[in-house]
Motif scaffolding. Structure first.
Motif, short mmCIF file in Angstrom:
data_model
loop_
_atom_site.label_atom_id
_atom_site.label_comp_id
_atom_site.label_asym_id
_atom_site.label_seq_id
_atom_site.Cartn_x
_atom_site.Cartn_y
_atom_site.Cartn_z
N ASP A 193 0.83 -1.19 0.00
CA ASP A 193 0.00 0.00 0.00
C ASP A 193 0.87 1.25 0.00
N SER A 194 0.28 2.38 -0.35
CA SER A 194 0.99 3.65 -0.28
C SER A 194 -0.03 4.75 0.01
N SER A 195 0.47 5.86 0.55
CA SER A 195 -0.41 6.97 0.89
C SER A 195 0.37 8.27 0.80
N LEU A 196 -0.35 9.36 0.57
CA LEU A 196 0.26 10.67 0.43
C LEU A 196 0.05 11.50 1.70
N HIS A 197 1.09 12.24 2.08
CA HIS A 197 1.05 13.02 3.31
C HIS A 197 1.72 14.37 3.10
N ALA A 198 1.23 15.37 3.82
CA ALA A 198 1.83 16.69 3.73
C ALA A 198 3.22 16.72 4.36
N ALA A 199 3.44 15.87 5.35
CA ALA A 199 4.74 15.81 6.02
C ALA A 199 4.95 14.42 6.60
N VAL A 200 6.22 14.06 6.79
CA VAL A 200 6.61 12.77 7.36
C VAL A 200 7.55 13.04 8.52
N VAL A 201 7.30 12.37 9.65
CA VAL A 201 8.17 12.47 10.82
C VAL A 201 8.77 11.09 11.07
N ILE A 202 10.08 10.98 10.99
CA ILE A 202 10.77 9.70 11.16
C ILE A 202 11.25 9.58 12.60
N CYS A 203 10.70 8.59 13.32
CA CYS A 203 11.06 8.34 14.72
C CYS A 203 11.44 6.87 14.91
N SER A 204 12.14 6.31 13.94
CA SER A 204 12.34 4.85 13.90
C SER A 204 13.74 4.41 14.27
N ALA A 205 14.47 5.22 15.03
CA ALA A 205 15.76 4.82 15.62
C ALA A 205 16.69 4.17 14.59
N LEU A 206 17.15 2.94 14.86
CA LEU A 206 18.15 2.30 13.99
C LEU A 206 17.61 1.98 12.60
N ASP A 207 16.30 1.96 12.45
CA ASP A 207 15.71 1.69 11.13
C ASP A 207 15.61 2.95 10.27
N SER A 208 15.97 4.10 10.81
CA SER A 208 15.82 5.36 10.06
C SER A 208 16.73 5.45 8.86
N ALA A 209 17.95 4.92 8.96
CA ALA A 209 18.93 5.07 7.88
C ALA A 209 18.43 4.49 6.57
N ALA A 210 17.71 3.38 6.62
CA ALA A 210 17.23 2.74 5.39
C ALA A 210 16.24 3.62 4.65
N LEU A 211 15.53 4.48 5.36
CA LEU A 211 14.60 5.40 4.72
C LEU A 211 15.29 6.67 4.24
N LEU A 212 16.35 7.08 4.94
CA LEU A 212 17.01 8.35 4.62
C LEU A 212 18.00 8.25 3.47
N GLU A 213 18.76 7.15 3.42
CA GLU A 213 19.84 7.05 2.44
C GLU A 213 19.36 7.16 1.00
N PRO A 214 18.24 6.52 0.60
CA PRO A 214 17.78 6.69 -0.79
C PRO A 214 17.40 8.13 -1.12
N LEU A 215 17.16 8.94 -0.11
CA LEU A 215 16.81 10.35 -0.32
C LEU A 215 18.04 11.24 -0.30
N GLY A 216 19.20 10.64 -0.11
CA GLY A 216 20.45 11.40 -0.11
C GLY A 216 20.84 11.97 1.24
N HIS A 217 20.25 11.47 2.31
CA HIS A 217 20.57 11.97 3.65
C HIS A 217 21.27 10.87 4.44
N GLU A 218 22.45 11.16 4.89
CA GLU A 218 23.20 10.19 5.69
C GLU A 218 23.21 10.64 7.15
#
Length: 357
Positions: A193-218
């Motif tokens: 599934d997928s959904s659209l949001h005005a903003a995303v807040v990442i609070c996932s500790a050690l799992d955060s890197a996997a979401l950030l790296e494809p966006l160019g954020h290390e």
């Protein structure tokens, strides 16, 4: 708003935003799990693994972001507890916290702290009145202990009864999408599934890197392991009724949980696998303590992982892109800093809305 991660910080943020009028969707594959440690006593993450110690007023620094976050949280916790208590009547902050000084120099630093903060309920305790051998102690009436499992239960109940949408799925990917009015964030989850949001807040500790790296954020974070022993005492110490809610000594936290029970915990080692040799450090505290503590029996134990930012101060509170907010890497202070983090996120979103609309 999409909030990813439902530990104390994520769930607290989702609840806080909802109370201030935001439409929130909370993502976490563990949302359907019980708030306890029985199903997976080892390798726990986040709030479930934490001790819930609140060390805000005894923080050594008197300026900077760390101090401001602690002051903000300690100011907000009473109202948070009052509002959440209907969902978990046993929820409360137990106080005080007593921090022991190892030597005369530590005792002098404690004395200076009491002089610097006359309005924060700090007082010195003489060595002869402390429950373990030391050079004296600093007692804080405003600091203490909150049961992290009860807090998690209260937040889950509050979220369940509120307007927050819950999705017990793992978020696999974030994508920015251009729309006629500007841009939104697409959240893709493990169920397809997928959904659209005005903003995303990442609070996932050690799992955060996997979401950030494809966006160019290390934002690398290392796993730091904490261990806890549950102890049974064959007798209570003579001064047990006047013991603090939390006793801090040489980096260890001792928390009475009953007439003859005690938790002993510390954040000890890097990595994701428990090293049995590190337990000897905790047991050494037992052997160096009074007789009633030496005779304590280990009735249980667990360990868990804390996310510590690499070469950055904890926690990571950043707006990485418009509508992409990071609030994680709290290391040992996730429960303590939950109200301040949630308030920071709300302020960032208020600025975003004001700027765009």
């Amino acid at each position: 708003i999409a909030v990813i991660g439902a530990g104390a910080v994520g769930a607290g943020t989702a609840w806080h935003l909802s109370r201030h009028g935001h439409e929130v969707t909370l993502f976490d594959p563990r949302l359907s799990e019980a708030c306890d440690r029985t199903s997976k006593p080892n390798g726990l993450n986040g709030t479930t693994a934490s001790l819930g110690v609140l060390m805000g007023n005894v923080f050594r620094r008197s300026s900077g972001r760390g101090w401001r976050l602690r002051r903000s949280s300690m100011t907000q916790w009473p109202s948070w507890i009052e509002t959440l208590r209907p969902f978990a009547p046993e929820l409360r902050v137990r106080s005080p916290l007593l921090q022991l000084a190892e030597d005369s120099s530590a005792a002098e630093r404690q004395r200076q702290l009491v002089e610097q903060r006359p309005d924060l309920g700090l007082e010195l305790v003489k060595a002869e009145h402390c429950p373990l051998p030391c050079a004296g102690g600093l007692q804080s009436a405003g600091d203490g202990w909150i049961n992290p499992l009860v807090l998690q239960k209260a937040l889950r109940q509050a979220i369940h009864q509120g307007p927050i949408q819950q999705k017990d799925v793992k978020v696999c990917r974030l994508r920015r999408e251009r729309v006629k009015a500007g841009s939104l964030w697409r959240v893709e989850s493990s169920d397809g599934d997928s959904s659209l949001h005005a903003a995303v807040v990442i609070c996932s500790a050690l799992d955060s890197a996997a979401l950030l790296e494809p966006l160019g954020h290390e934002r690398p974070m290392s796993a730091v392991l904490g261990q806890v022993l549950a102890l049974e005492l064959d007798e209570s110490p003579p001064s047990w009724t006047t013991w603090p809610a939390v006793l801090v000594h040489k980096g260890f936290n001792l928390i009475p949980t009953g007439a003859h029970t005690l938790l002993l915990g510390a954040t000890l080692e890097p990595g994701e696998q428990a090293d049995p040799t590190h337990l000897s450090a905790m047991q050494h505290l037992l052997s160096a303590g009074p007789e009633w503590l030496k005779r304590a029996k280990v009735s249980g134990s667990w360990y868990g992982l804390r996310a510590r930012p690499v070469e950055r101060a904890a926690p990571l509170l950043e707006t990485l892109e418009p509508g992409l907010l990071l609030a994680t890497g709290h290391y040992r202070n996730g429960v303590l800093l939950t109200p301040a983090t949630a308030e920071w996120i709300k302020d960032q979103l208020d600025d975003l809305i004001e700027t765009n609309f």
